[in-house]
Design an enzyme around this catalytic site. Structure first.
Site, mmCIF file in Angstrom:
data_model
loop_
_atom_site.group_PDB
_atom_site.id
_atom_site.type_symbol
_atom_site.label_atom_id
_atom_site.label_comp_id
_atom_site.label_asym_id
_atom_site.label_seq_id
_atom_site.Cartn_x
_atom_site.Cartn_y
_atom_site.Cartn_z
ATOM 1 C CE LYS A 160 43.617 -17.062 -33.051
ATOM 2 N NZ LYS A 160 43.179 -17.048 -34.463
ATOM 3 C CG ASP B 61 38.681 -20.521 -32.501
ATOM 4 O OD1 ASP B 61 37.473 -20.360 -32.195
ATOM 5 O OD2 ASP B 61 39.193 -21.647 -32.610
#
Length: 207
Positions: A129, A147
């Site tokens: 991420k 996220d």
């Protein structure tokens, strides 16, 4: 775009989103801005983006971006509300020492997915991420930032059944493919949709 709420958010924030994406591309031309984006992304895990941004700005004002010190950096991160400030300060110092190699890789590797794997494997504090976030913030648009805001939206939109407890590389790639397909159906690039979802969740476009 199917989701009327997202459509209204996109319409309201469109000019800011387009300007932000343009700025991301400009960031890649300046190594100092690339470094700032890396520091920002090293600060973001389990921390509000605004707090991470404030920490980067405070580090810049104190000269810590060009000459990071683990102890002083940790104090700044703590003051700005960045969680795990000691660990992240150490990660920033490590990344500073690696930054020449990171820049060389950014300039030589043309495959953005290989770039992400390199960053996630070699820069402590960057997972899939955060590596995606960093690359997006320096102008790469083919990646998705999976996220909590994106995951919550994908669940509410019925794209995925539930939020996973953890994100392995394999699971991340599966969710990324689903997000890209959802973006295509929405008529937006993934990089644009990510900022729209963020704005819908927080009321602002940060980065």
């Amino acid at each position: 775009m199917r989701n009327n709420s997202l459509a209204s958010v996109y319409k309201f924030h469109r000019s800011k989103i387009m300007r932000t994406l343009k700025n991301f591309k400009e960031n890649r031309k300046d190594p100092s801005r690339v470094w700032e984006e890396l520091v920002f992304c090293l600060c973001t895990p389990q921390t509000r983006a605004r707090n991470a941004l404030n920490a980067v700005e405070k580090m810049r004002s104190l000269g810590l971006l060009n000459n990071p010190d683990s102890f002083r950096t940790a104090l700044v991160l703590k003051e700005c509300g960045v969680r795990f400030h000691k660990t992240k300060a150490d990660n920033i110092l490590r990344a500073f020492r690696q930054f020449g190699d990171i820049l060389n890789k950014l300039n030589s590797e043309k495959d953005v997915f290989k770039l992400r794997d390199y960053l996630a494997s070699n820069v402590r504090g960057l997972g899939m991420k955060e590596a995606s976030h960093f690359l997006r913030n320096i102008g790469f648009e083919d990646l998705s930032i999976i996220d909590r805001h994106v995951l919550s939206h994908l669940v509410s939109a019925g794209v995925v059944g539930s939020r996973p407890r953890s994100l392995t590389r394999k699971r991340y790639l599966i969710l990324e493919r689903k997000f890209k397909l959802y973006a295509k159906k929405s008529g937006l690039k993934p990089s644009v949709l990510d900022l729209v979802v963020w704005a819908a969740a927080t009321g602002e476009v940060v980065k």
